[in-house]
Design a protein around this motif. Structure first.
Motif, PDB file in Angstrom:
ATOM      1  N   GLY A  57       0.834  -1.186   0.000  1.00  0.00           N
ATOM      2  CA  GLY A  57       0.000   0.000   0.000  1.00  0.00           C
ATOM      3  C   GLY A  57       0.877   1.247   0.000  1.00  0.00           C
ATOM      4  O   GLY A  57       2.083   1.179   0.182  1.00  0.00           O
ATOM      5  N   ARG A 114      -1.747   6.208   2.379  1.00  0.00           N
ATOM      6  CA  ARG A 114      -2.917   5.423   2.810  1.00  0.00           C
ATOM      7  C   ARG A 114      -2.674   4.807   4.182  1.00  0.00           C
ATOM      8  O   ARG A 114      -3.548   4.818   5.054  1.00  0.00           O
ATOM      9  CB  ARG A 114      -3.238   4.352   1.777  1.00  0.00           C
ATOM     10  CG  ARG A 114      -4.485   3.562   2.106  1.00  0.00           C
ATOM     11  CD  ARG A 114      -4.775   2.550   0.984  1.00  0.00           C
ATOM     12  NE  ARG A 114      -5.979   1.838   1.272  1.00  0.00           N
ATOM     13  CZ  ARG A 114      -7.140   2.075   0.689  1.00  0.00           C
ATOM     14  NH1 ARG A 114      -7.245   3.012  -0.223  1.00  0.00           N
ATOM     15  NH2 ARG A 114      -8.209   1.373   1.008  1.00  0.00           N
ATOM     16  N   LEU A 115      -1.470   4.266   4.394  1.00  0.00           N
ATOM     17  CA  LEU A 115      -1.137   3.686   5.692  1.00  0.00           C
ATOM     18  C   LEU A 115      -1.191   4.748   6.784  1.00  0.00           C
ATOM     19  O   LEU A 115      -1.674   4.484   7.890  1.00  0.00           O
ATOM     20  CB  LEU A 115       0.247   3.037   5.647  1.00  0.00           C
ATOM     21  CG  LEU A 115       0.724   2.422   6.959  1.00  0.00           C
ATOM     22  CD1 LEU A 115      -0.177   1.267   7.383  1.00  0.00           C
ATOM     23  CD2 LEU A 115       2.160   1.958   6.827  1.00  0.00           C
ATOM     24  N   SER A 116      -0.734   5.947   6.498  1.00  0.00           N
ATOM     25  CA  SER A 116      -0.766   7.032   7.482  1.00  0.00           C
ATOM     26  C   SER A 116      -2.194   7.369   7.888  1.00  0.00           C
ATOM     27  O   SER A 116      -2.470   7.635   9.066  1.00  0.00           O
ATOM     28  CB  SER A 116      -0.061   8.279   6.945  1.00  0.00           C
ATOM     29  OG  SER A 116       1.313   8.029   6.809  1.00  0.00           O
ATOM     30  N   HIS A 117      -3.114   7.361   6.925  1.00  0.00           N
ATOM     31  CA  HIS A 117      -4.528   7.620   7.238  1.00  0.00           C
ATOM     32  C   HIS A 117      -5.086   6.521   8.138  1.00  0.00           C
ATOM     33  O   HIS A 117      -5.812   6.804   9.097  1.00  0.00           O
ATOM     34  CB  HIS A 117      -5.360   7.731   5.960  1.00  0.00           C
ATOM     35  CG  HIS A 117      -5.096   8.976   5.180  1.00  0.00           C
ATOM     36  ND1 HIS A 117      -5.284  10.242   5.681  1.00  0.00           N
ATOM     37  CD2 HIS A 117      -4.638   9.147   3.921  1.00  0.00           C
ATOM     38  CE1 HIS A 117      -4.964  11.139   4.773  1.00  0.00           C
ATOM     39  NE2 HIS A 117      -4.559  10.491   3.689  1.00  0.00           N
ATOM     40  N   VAL A 118      -4.753   5.285   7.830  1.00  0.00           N
ATOM     41  CA  VAL A 118      -5.211   4.167   8.667  1.00  0.00           C
ATOM     42  C   VAL A 118      -4.607   4.289  10.062  1.00  0.00           C
ATOM     43  O   VAL A 118      -5.304   4.121  11.067  1.00  0.00           O
ATOM     44  CB  VAL A 118      -4.847   2.807   8.015  1.00  0.00           C
ATOM     45  CG1 VAL A 118      -5.115   1.658   8.963  1.00  0.00           C
ATOM     46  CG2 VAL A 118      -5.619   2.621   6.712  1.00  0.00           C
ATOM     47  N   ALA A 119      -3.313   4.584  10.130  1.00  0.00           N
ATOM     48  CA  ALA A 119      -2.647   4.723  11.424  1.00  0.00           C
ATOM     49  C   ALA A 119      -3.285   5.825  12.260  1.00  0.00           C
ATOM     50  O   ALA A 119      -3.455   5.676  13.477  1.00  0.00           O
ATOM     51  CB  ALA A 119      -1.160   4.994  11.222  1.00  0.00           C
ATOM     52  N   LYS A 120      -3.665   6.909  11.623  1.00  0.00           N
ATOM     53  CA  LYS A 120      -4.308   8.012  12.343  1.00  0.00           C
ATOM     54  C   LYS A 120      -5.622   7.549  12.966  1.00  0.00           C
ATOM     55  O   LYS A 120      -5.914   7.864  14.123  1.00  0.00           O
ATOM     56  CB  LYS A 120      -4.548   9.185  11.388  1.00  0.00           C
ATOM     57  CG  LYS A 120      -5.104  10.421  12.051  1.00  0.00           C
ATOM     58  CD  LYS A 120      -5.223  11.551  11.056  1.00  0.00           C
ATOM     59  CE  LYS A 120      -5.754  12.805  11.723  1.00  0.00           C
ATOM     60  NZ  LYS A 120      -5.828  13.916  10.769  1.00  0.00           N
ATOM     61  N   ARG A 121      -6.414   6.786  12.215  1.00  0.00           N
ATOM     62  CA  ARG A 121      -7.679   6.257  12.758  1.00  0.00           C
ATOM     63  C   ARG A 121      -7.414   5.299  13.918  1.00  0.00           C
ATOM     64  O   ARG A 121      -8.136   5.323  14.922  1.00  0.00           O
ATOM     65  CB  ARG A 121      -8.485   5.572  11.658  1.00  0.00           C
ATOM     66  CG  ARG A 121      -9.081   6.549  10.649  1.00  0.00           C
ATOM     67  CD  ARG A 121     -10.150   5.914   9.774  1.00  0.00           C
ATOM     68  NE  ARG A 121      -9.725   4.725   9.083  1.00  0.00           N
ATOM     69  CZ  ARG A 121      -9.205   4.683   7.860  1.00  0.00           C
ATOM     70  NH1 ARG A 121      -9.034   5.804   7.188  1.00  0.00           N
ATOM     71  NH2 ARG A 121      -8.873   3.548   7.300  1.00  0.00           N
ATOM     72  N   LEU A 122      -6.384   4.464  13.785  1.00  0.00           N
ATOM     73  CA  LEU A 122      -6.047   3.533  14.864  1.00  0.00           C
ATOM     74  C   LEU A 122      -5.571   4.280  16.110  1.00  0.00           C
ATOM     75  O   LEU A 122      -5.873   3.875  17.238  1.00  0.00           O
ATOM     76  CB  LEU A 122      -4.992   2.533  14.396  1.00  0.00           C
ATOM     77  CG  LEU A 122      -5.428   1.576  13.275  1.00  0.00           C
ATOM     78  CD1 LEU A 122      -4.241   0.744  12.804  1.00  0.00           C
ATOM     79  CD2 LEU A 122      -6.580   0.701  13.719  1.00  0.00           C
ATOM     80  N   ARG A 146      -8.467   5.644  18.063  1.00  0.00           N
ATOM     81  CA  ARG A 146      -9.148   4.586  18.824  1.00  0.00           C
ATOM     82  C   ARG A 146      -8.312   4.073  19.991  1.00  0.00           C
ATOM     83  O   ARG A 146      -8.751   3.226  20.744  1.00  0.00           O
ATOM     84  CB  ARG A 146      -9.489   3.420  17.891  1.00  0.00           C
ATOM     85  CG  ARG A 146     -10.531   3.796  16.864  1.00  0.00           C
ATOM     86  CD  ARG A 146     -10.831   2.648  15.947  1.00  0.00           C
ATOM     87  NE  ARG A 146     -11.836   3.063  14.978  1.00  0.00           N
ATOM     88  CZ  ARG A 146     -12.106   2.421  13.869  1.00  0.00           C
ATOM     89  NH1 ARG A 146     -11.452   1.317  13.568  1.00  0.00           N
ATOM     90  NH2 ARG A 146     -13.030   2.858  13.046  1.00  0.00           N
TER      91      ARG A 146
END
Length: 121
Positions: A10, A14-22, A25
């Motif tokens: 990826g 894109r990974l940075s956006h996912v990491a931000k959501r994680l 949480r």
């Protein structure tokens, strides 16, 4: 993070956006690499590791139902051999020069950029 993006096939964005959501949480923490400030270390928090552990049984059941249940035993054996050969080839081909690359099943980190369980890095 960049090596994890490569490993996950990826983009870093894109990974940075996912990491931000994680992170929002409470499942992931990102920090600059103390050895090399150009890199970011992503670490699963205890809550993140608990989420992985809680999600695993349903994930395994879904994979079994969708991938393995439709196959015969002979097909599963062939799939295992194919996967083993692909893994061996990608372990060698995708390893950045001078950097270790471990498979996620080993529990060892790809490098400081891989998300790891706190205390297991």
């Amino acid at each position: 993070m960049s090596e994890l993006a490569l490993f996950a096939n990826g983009s870093l964005s894109r990974l940075s956006h996912v990491a931000k959501r994680l992170e929002h949480r409470g499942w992931l923490r990102r920090e600059p690499d103390t050895d090399n400030g150009r890199f970011t270390v992503a670490t699963l928090t205890e809550a993140g590791w608990a989420k992985v552990a809680d999600s695993a049984p349903a994930h395994v059941a879904t994979v079994r139902r969708l991938v393995f249940d439709p196959l015969t035993r002979a097909q599963v054996r062939r799939l295992h051999e194919i996967g083993r050969r692909i893994l061996a080839a990608t372990d060698d081909a995708d390893r950045p020069p001078g950097r270790p690359l471990s498979h996620p099943r080993s529990g060892r980190c790809l490098h400081a950029e891989q998300a790891t369980h706190t205390g297991n890095a």
